[in-house]
Design a protein around this motif. Structure first.
Motif, mmCIF file in Angstrom:
data_model
loop_
_atom_site.group_PDB
_atom_site.id
_atom_site.type_symbol
_atom_site.label_atom_id
_atom_site.label_comp_id
_atom_site.label_asym_id
_atom_site.label_seq_id
_atom_site.Cartn_x
_atom_site.Cartn_y
_atom_site.Cartn_z
ATOM 1 N N LEU A 146 0.803 -1.222 0.000
ATOM 2 C CA LEU A 146 0.000 0.000 0.000
ATOM 3 C C LEU A 146 0.839 1.276 0.000
ATOM 4 O O LEU A 146 0.310 2.371 -0.219
ATOM 5 C CB LEU A 146 -0.922 0.017 1.227
ATOM 6 N N GLY A 147 2.141 1.138 0.276
ATOM 7 C CA GLY A 147 2.981 2.321 0.411
ATOM 8 C C GLY A 147 2.746 3.029 1.730
ATOM 9 O O GLY A 147 2.933 4.251 1.834
ATOM 10 N N TYR A 148 2.347 2.273 2.743
ATOM 11 C CA TYR A 148 2.060 2.826 4.061
ATOM 12 C C TYR A 148 3.284 2.715 4.975
ATOM 13 O O TYR A 148 4.229 1.969 4.709
ATOM 14 C CB TYR A 148 0.906 2.057 4.717
ATOM 15 N N ILE A 149 3.222 3.435 6.080
ATOM 16 C CA ILE A 149 4.220 3.314 7.135
ATOM 17 C C ILE A 149 3.896 2.066 7.954
ATOM 18 O O ILE A 149 2.734 1.802 8.265
ATOM 19 C CB ILE A 149 4.199 4.554 8.052
ATOM 20 N N TYR A 150 4.914 1.291 8.300
ATOM 21 C CA TYR A 150 4.713 0.122 9.154
ATOM 22 C C TYR A 150 5.356 0.367 10.510
ATOM 23 O O TYR A 150 6.519 0.789 10.582
ATOM 24 C CB TYR A 150 5.320 -1.134 8.522
ATOM 25 N N VAL A 151 4.616 0.084 11.570
ATOM 26 C CA VAL A 151 5.155 0.231 12.922
ATOM 27 C C VAL A 151 4.936 -1.066 13.690
ATOM 28 O O VAL A 151 3.799 -1.508 13.883
ATOM 29 C CB VAL A 151 4.478 1.400 13.682
ATOM 30 N N LYS A 169 1.835 6.869 23.537
ATOM 31 C CA LYS A 169 1.952 8.255 23.071
ATOM 32 C C LYS A 169 2.800 8.323 21.806
ATOM 33 O O LYS A 169 2.448 9.022 20.848
ATOM 34 C CB LYS A 169 2.588 9.136 24.162
ATOM 35 N N GLN A 170 3.921 7.594 21.793
ATOM 36 C CA GLN A 170 4.792 7.586 20.615
ATOM 37 C C GLN A 170 4.084 6.955 19.417
ATOM 38 O O GLN A 170 4.185 7.439 18.285
ATOM 39 C CB GLN A 170 6.075 6.814 20.921
ATOM 40 N N GLN A 171 3.360 5.867 19.675
ATOM 41 C CA GLN A 171 2.667 5.156 18.601
ATOM 42 C C GLN A 171 1.572 6.010 17.979
ATOM 43 O O GLN A 171 1.410 6.039 16.748
ATOM 44 C CB GLN A 171 2.103 3.839 19.143
ATOM 45 N N GLN A 172 0.824 6.706 18.810
ATOM 46 C CA GLN A 172 -0.238 7.568 18.294
ATOM 47 C C GLN A 172 0.338 8.707 17.462
ATOM 48 O O GLN A 172 -0.249 9.112 16.449
ATOM 49 C CB GLN A 172 -1.076 8.111 19.456
ATOM 50 N N GLY A 184 1.219 7.534 13.958
ATOM 51 C CA GLY A 184 0.102 7.260 13.070
ATOM 52 C C GLY A 184 -0.896 8.381 12.926
ATOM 53 O O GLY A 184 -1.989 8.187 12.389
ATOM 54 N N LYS A 185 -0.528 9.573 13.351
ATOM 55 C CA LYS A 185 -1.495 10.680 13.374
ATOM 56 C C LYS A 185 -1.963 11.101 11.981
ATOM 57 O O LYS A 185 -3.057 11.645 11.819
ATOM 58 C CB LYS A 185 -0.918 11.884 14.117
ATOM 59 N N ASP A 186 -1.140 10.841 10.952
ATOM 60 C CA ASP A 186 -1.501 11.249 9.591
ATOM 61 C C ASP A 186 -2.097 10.113 8.773
ATOM 62 O O ASP A 186 -2.235 10.222 7.548
ATOM 63 C CB ASP A 186 -0.267 11.807 8.868
ATOM 64 N N LYS A 187 -2.436 9.013 9.432
ATOM 65 C CA LYS A 187 -2.987 7.806 8.783
ATOM 66 C C LYS A 187 -1.981 7.221 7.797
ATOM 67 O O LYS A 187 -0.810 7.556 7.827
ATOM 68 C CB LYS A 187 -4.334 8.106 8.115
ATOM 69 N N GLY A 188 -2.432 6.339 6.914
ATOM 70 C CA GLY A 188 -1.496 5.685 6.007
ATOM 71 C C GLY A 188 -0.497 4.863 6.781
ATOM 72 O O GLY A 188 0.704 4.857 6.480
ATOM 73 N N VAL A 189 -0.995 4.145 7.808
ATOM 74 C CA VAL A 189 -0.116 3.373 8.681
ATOM 75 C C VAL A 189 -0.698 1.992 8.928
ATOM 76 O O VAL A 189 -1.912 1.819 9.024
ATOM 77 C CB VAL A 189 0.105 4.119 10.022
ATOM 78 N N VAL A 242 -6.752 0.494 22.176
ATOM 79 C CA VAL A 242 -6.205 1.632 22.915
ATOM 80 C C VAL A 242 -5.519 2.655 22.013
ATOM 81 O O VAL A 242 -5.816 3.851 22.070
ATOM 82 C CB VAL A 242 -5.205 1.153 24.002
ATOM 83 N N VAL A 243 -4.588 2.198 21.187
ATOM 84 C CA VAL A 243 -3.790 3.128 20.392
ATOM 85 C C VAL A 243 -4.633 3.812 19.319
ATOM 86 O O VAL A 243 -4.647 5.039 19.201
ATOM 87 C CB VAL A 243 -2.583 2.403 19.739
ATOM 88 N N PHE A 244 -5.358 3.013 18.538
ATOM 89 C CA PHE A 244 -6.220 3.559 17.485
ATOM 90 C C PHE A 244 -7.615 2.931 17.556
ATOM 91 O O PHE A 244 -7.976 2.117 16.699
ATOM 92 C CB PHE A 244 -5.610 3.316 16.096
ATOM 93 N N PRO A 245 -8.400 3.303 18.565
ATOM 94 C CA PRO A 245 -9.736 2.716 18.707
ATOM 95 C C PRO A 245 -10.669 3.072 17.553
ATOM 96 O O PRO A 245 -11.690 2.413 17.366
ATOM 97 C CB PRO A 245 -10.239 3.304 20.028
ATOM 98 N N TYR A 246 -10.319 4.096 16.761
ATOM 99 C CA TYR A 246 -11.162 4.495 15.642
ATOM 100 C C TYR A 246 -10.531 4.133 14.298
ATOM 101 O O TYR A 246 -10.871 4.721 13.272
ATOM 102 C CB TYR A 246 -11.442 6.002 15.703
#
Length: 231
Positions: A27-32, A118-121, A124-129, A139-143
């Motif tokens: 997808l060309g996304y960031i992986y964490v 906090k670091q994980q959020q 991924g704040k700009d999506k594409g992750v 917890v990290v991305f409930p939405y």
């Protein structure tokens, strides 16, 4: 096409990282790899003598959390980002059975989870992750637009982990790997802070009998359906 957040949770050795890396590349996304972050903290704790089979100095770890800097640097030869602890590549060191034997205990510490979440959020704040771990969808991305929960039998997961370690040249016994898998399952599922549970809106995938190709195709179909529904 809009970017989305893909949260992949599940038990240890269920192939979360493998499929997450494949998805991110496709997808060309960031992986964490959040599990790697907890492993990095665990390695730091071990290096400082704060944890072993007889003791765990939680206070020492918590008071030194601000000294732990975790980062990811993409390795084009490997095709994924490697983990760095305070500027040192620790990708190999954190994958040992010894680190695995302590990581669930370290990850259960509320202060550790608070700092890493906090670091994980932020990552991924700009999506594409694509992010995998134990509490990404809860917890990290409930939405998150797409949540997956990976599972497989303990025996199948232990075999995969054993083969991986043997392939690296580690001297391990299958019985020890299986014991570690079961112990981590219990600790991850019963800790007070952010226990491993399937989010209500997560899609469960049992990959006990799936090949890597079948697993990727299954997940990619779910991603495409999610993108179509949002279009």
């Amino acid at each position: 096409m809009q970017n989305i957040t893909i949260a992949i949770d599940g038990f240890s050795s269920t192939g979360k990282s493998t499929v997450a890396k494949q998805l991110a590349k496709h997808l060309g996304y960031i992986y964490v790899d959040t599990g790697a972050m907890y492993r990095a903290v665990t390695l730091y704790t071990m290096q400082n003598g704060w944890i072993d089979k007889d003791q765990f100095d939680v206070d020492a770890l918590v008071s030194n959390l601000d000294k732990i800097v975790i980062s990811f640097t993409f390795n084009p030869e490997l095709g994924f980002a490697e983990v760095y602890l305070n500027g040192v590549n620790i990708e190999r060191e954190i994958r040992t059975l010894e680190v695995s034997s302590f990581v669930s205990k370290v990850a259960a510490i509320p202060e550790v989870r608070y700092q890493l979440v906090k670091q994980q959020q932020k990552m991924g704040k700009d999506k594409g992750v694509v992010m995998d771990g134990r509490d990404i969808g809860t917890v990290v991305f409930p939405y998150a637009e797409l949540k997956l929960f990976m599972t497989a039998s303990a025996d199948k997961r232990a075999i995969r982990r054993f083969d991986e370690l043997i392939g690296r040249g580690d001297d391990v016994k299958y019985e020890d790997v299986l014991r570690n898998v079961k112990e981590r399952d219990y600790i991850d599922s019963h800790r007070e802070d952010s226990p491993l549970v399937q989010a209500e809106d997560a899609i469960a995938i049992d990959n006990s009998d799936l090949t890597l190709e079948q697993q990727f195709d299954t997940v990619l179909n779910l991603v495409n359906k999610t993108l179509e529904d949002l279009a």
